[in-house]
Scaffold this active site. Structure first.
Site, short mmCIF file in Angstrom:
data_model
loop_
_atom_site.label_atom_id
_atom_site.label_comp_id
_atom_site.label_asym_id
_atom_site.label_seq_id
_atom_site.Cartn_x
_atom_site.Cartn_y
_atom_site.Cartn_z
N HIS A 269 0.84 -1.20 0.00
CA HIS A 269 0.00 0.00 0.00
C HIS A 269 0.88 1.26 0.00
CE1 HIS A 269 -3.69 2.31 1.13
NE2 HIS A 269 -2.80 3.10 1.72
N GLU A 270 1.82 1.31 0.94
CA GLU A 270 2.68 2.50 1.03
C GLU A 270 3.56 2.62 -0.21
OE1 GLU A 270 1.83 4.58 3.13
OE2 GLU A 270 0.62 3.24 4.39
N HIS A 273 1.81 4.68 -2.75
CA HIS A 273 2.00 6.11 -2.48
C HIS A 273 3.39 6.58 -2.92
CE1 HIS A 273 -1.67 7.01 -0.31
NE2 HIS A 273 -1.48 6.06 0.60
N GLU A 299 -4.51 8.09 -2.82
CA GLU A 299 -5.04 6.83 -2.34
C GLU A 299 -5.35 5.88 -3.50
OE1 GLU A 299 -4.78 6.64 0.84
OE2 GLU A 299 -5.75 4.71 1.23
#
Lengths: 504, 504
Positions: A269-270, A273, A299
């Protein structure tokens, strides 16, 4: 005339570069506080961060800034500016106007309240005691309502808050798409609850040593295209990604030895980003454009990686053998069982632990509550009951205490109202981007199976990352997909995937 | 009247707090660059450090600073100020006057030259090519000579440079003490060379894994009284200690698996610096007084720990068993053999690798050269020859190339002339402090043997650390020892110790 403007343009850029330099220093101090700063230095460090932040805020409203805006804003002047400076000017102007409208004393009082409220919230959450937090939350809402009157609003007061995080998105838009989402997801969640084909998950919770999880995380980051010459992976209580500049975008993750999903999906997930920030065009460095264009688009990138890649069958077809090198205790778990297990869907109370199907419902609940707070339909004191009722209604479960309910998220304690919708918007954007991507890369599943993830990253950079804040969120959406916000793609994705997994 | 002054006092402190906040941010960025910042972000980080440094420099010379100095300097006003503000004012005034005297353009040019010169020096050193570095060094010397004319000087131009690092120390003082030192050390070094009782050292170079060295370093830091709630230990190419504030004083060290002395004595040395900074009185936080009072006093603390504790027989009597837990390959090396080995003295070419006996000679050589450069007796172009001749004369060995000779140190490439004497001054101060300490703690050796190192740290804090810059270096020396600079204590220490080790 032309020459004078280029001189002012340069001075303006220098001024903005300095603000961004302070921001980079602040970001590093923030990262350091979370990754291993000695505890006795924390108070003084917080003072230092406060002083630098105040300086950046002041610079955004100084007369010098006002003069640049006045000199560079006229249409015939703007036409002579480079696109980067023109967009930088627009950003600065927006912020100037927003910050200028709040009386300095009131803003100072608000900042003090924010930091107090966060400390109180932390204690209130630990004690599961909403009454303790209530007066602070009330004041934060009151301040925010006053700010909305200073800033003005169109149609609905909440629109002004949405504009802070997702310019272009309004209550009208959200009401429409969230209704669609809710009406299709709620029945699906119910069907799943009643399904007799639930995945077996017990093997997920076997002990998986931290060092091995870290080694696998590093390997996967590399596969995803995360550039370690422009980043690093550290450990924190809450995972995050932070950009100091595109050449230094750091990720943190959290390791749970009894549930590897925390670290692996947190890292992926990170990484989403971070890939955004690492691939912003270098010409934007030193300007406020060198950042994701909105919380929602940001997001969309993290959720794209976490869900559309990280929870995809083809991804694990490629990487399950690698995974088992680090997790030999999965030797006897088949790929199919593994895939179904990591995609288990089950109503839960805590947003950040929710699966991808129920996640949007957590957001919709928060949206409905925030909208009501600012329209005046909901009172702060009634929040715990309203919260619990909505959980019962949408997810079929009721929090047994406020820590698992209305007190669970940090956002409100910092006065961040209007932020939550970005999470669900990002999810819908991601599904729309995926649909658009498949026109260029029709063999998407095959790319995952062959580990050619770099092609996916390149497509995202080409269409999204590189622009930073040069394009507004809905402009990117339109340019990439040829349409506006449309929840159908997400709904279709969720229905197809979960009907198959639960054999509905 | 009184009320007005307390208001200005407060504003002045706020102004100074802000400068110090920027410095803390700069220090963290510096630390981060050296301990693991991703390489692609380095250019932008350097820009950011440059912008913040420029801001601090500007603030030290702004009219606002001039106004505070003008308003607070009159005697009757000073009498009303708190001691902390009075000393802060004196520091700011000194810096204001120094910085103001250099024309802004010239300073800017100098800063650019500095950063270029460092890069060129690095390459010149790698290629061992003094000619490459010479024009830059020439310009740095020329700039510094011009600065000296701006600043003015008494008796000798070099005195003005000494004042930057060690206020109160002059060429007259150094000529006297360095002559004494040289005249006693040089014959001792010769005697040792001719001694037939040289220590056996081959066992020092057995492989000692990095992780074990790190674990032992951490254990020893704890014993020495380093507070890990106010610090951390990291790894870098060159060891250093850095204070962000007294609650956050970090140490770095370097591990050589084939020579554990690098890490262990490096760590103990940096610990001495760190204990100074960790124990500065908290009331000085946010002012320029929250720092060691001079380079020399700082070095006195690091050398006290490295040599008077870390190379002491009683220290190893206490900790050699602990050491062997981490280094089982020393099981068959006796304590006496170990002690003699780590105290081997042998003339060498590189200052930072020198033993404690020959170390002062390396400094004296640099002092004589710098003094000659600024009196005009020595030309930049002649430096390699002069350097090599002095090494031959004082140490009996001659560098075979410039990398091992005149190009070895970074200092000159940054324009730091006048810094080197501080190292030897620190050594003399340390010996004087030890002598004074033994009046209060006559059982010094026994404290080491019993591992009661905390009592030593407490004594140093009581007499030195806590004052920060509230006392000048020679004021501390006088207060602690009751006399001025006196090299006898160091000479006596070295003669006694080395005559015993080499059985002279």
């Amino acid at each position: 005339m032309k020459k004078d403007i280029s001189k002012i343009e340069k001075q303006f850029l220098n001024y903005v570069n300095k603000m961004m330099a302070y921001n980079e220093a602040i970001s590093l101090m923030y990262w350091d506080l979370r990754t291993g700063a000695p505890k006795n230095g924390v108070d003084q460090r917080s003072e230092v961060i406060g002083m630098l932040s105040q300086e950046v805020f002041k610079m955004s409203t100084y007369e010098e800034m006002a003069a640049y805006i006045a000199e560079l804003s006229p249409k015939h002047v703007q036409e002579q500016l480079s696109p980067v400076v023109r967009h930088t000017l627009a950003e600065c102007k927006k912020e100037y106007e927003r910050n200028k409208k709040i009386p300095a004393d009131e803003y100072k009082e608000y900042v003090v309240l924010q930091s107090k409220a966060e400390a109180v919230w932390e204690e209130a959450k630990a004690k599961s005691d909403f009454a303790m937090f209530e007066p602070y939350l009330q004041k934060l809402v009151d301040f925010t309502k006053r700010f909305i009157t200073y800033w003005g609003y169109e149609k609905h007061p909440y629109n002004t808050l949405l504009d802070l995080y997702e310019p272009g998105i309004t209550v009208d838009v959200l009401d429409r798409v969230f209704t669609q989402l809710r009406d299709r997801i709620v029945p699906l969640v119910q069907q799943i609850n009643e399904s007799s084909h639930k995945p077996e998950t017990s093997f997920l919770f076997q002990k998986f040593p931290k060092e091995k999880q870290r080694a696998f995380s590093l390997a996967i980051l590399k596969e995803l295209g995360y550039n370690f010459d422009a980043g690093r992976l550290d450990e924190t209580v809450h995972p995050f990604a932070i950009s100091l500049n595109p050449g230094d975008v750091r990720i943190t993750t959290k390791y749970d030895e009894n549930d590897f999903r925390t670290a692996i999906f947190g890292t992926i997930h990170e990484c989403g980003h971070a890939l955004y920030e690492q691939n912003i065009s270098p010409e934007l460095i030193g300007t406020p454009l060198c950042d994701g264009t909105s919380m929602g688009i940001h997001e969309s990138q993290s959720l794209f990686y976490e869900n559309f890649i990280g929870r995809h069958y083809s991804f694990w077809k490629r990487y399950y053998d690698l995974f088992k090198q680090y997790a030999p205790h999965f030797a006897n778990v088949s790929l199919d069982d593994f895939y179904r297990a990591i995609n288990e869907s089950k109503p839960s109370l805590i947003r950040i632990e929710a699966d991808e199907l129920t996640y949007p419902l957590h957001i919709i609940i928060r949206y409905e509550i925030e909208k009501g707070l600012f329209s005046g339909d909901i009172e702060v004191k009634d929040l715990p009951d309203i919260w619990n009722e909505k959980y019962e209604k949408y997810l079929g479960i009721r929090p047994d205490n406020d820590a698992n309910g209305v007190l669970q998220d940090v956002h409100w304690s910092g006065g961040s109202f209007g932020y939550f919708p970005s999470y669900a918007l990002g999810y819908m954007y991601a599904a729309q981007f995926k649909h658009a991507m498949e026109k260029d890369l029709p063999n998407f599943d095959q790319l995952l199976e062959q580990g050619e993830l770099i092609k996916i990253r390149e497509w995202l950079t080409e269409h999204i990352h590189r622009f930073g804040k040069m394009k507004k969120p809905l402009e990117i959406l339109q340019d990439v997909t040829g349409e506006g916000l449309n929840p159908d793609y997400l709904i279709r994705y969720l229905e197809e995937k979960y009907k198959e997994i639960y054999r509905l």
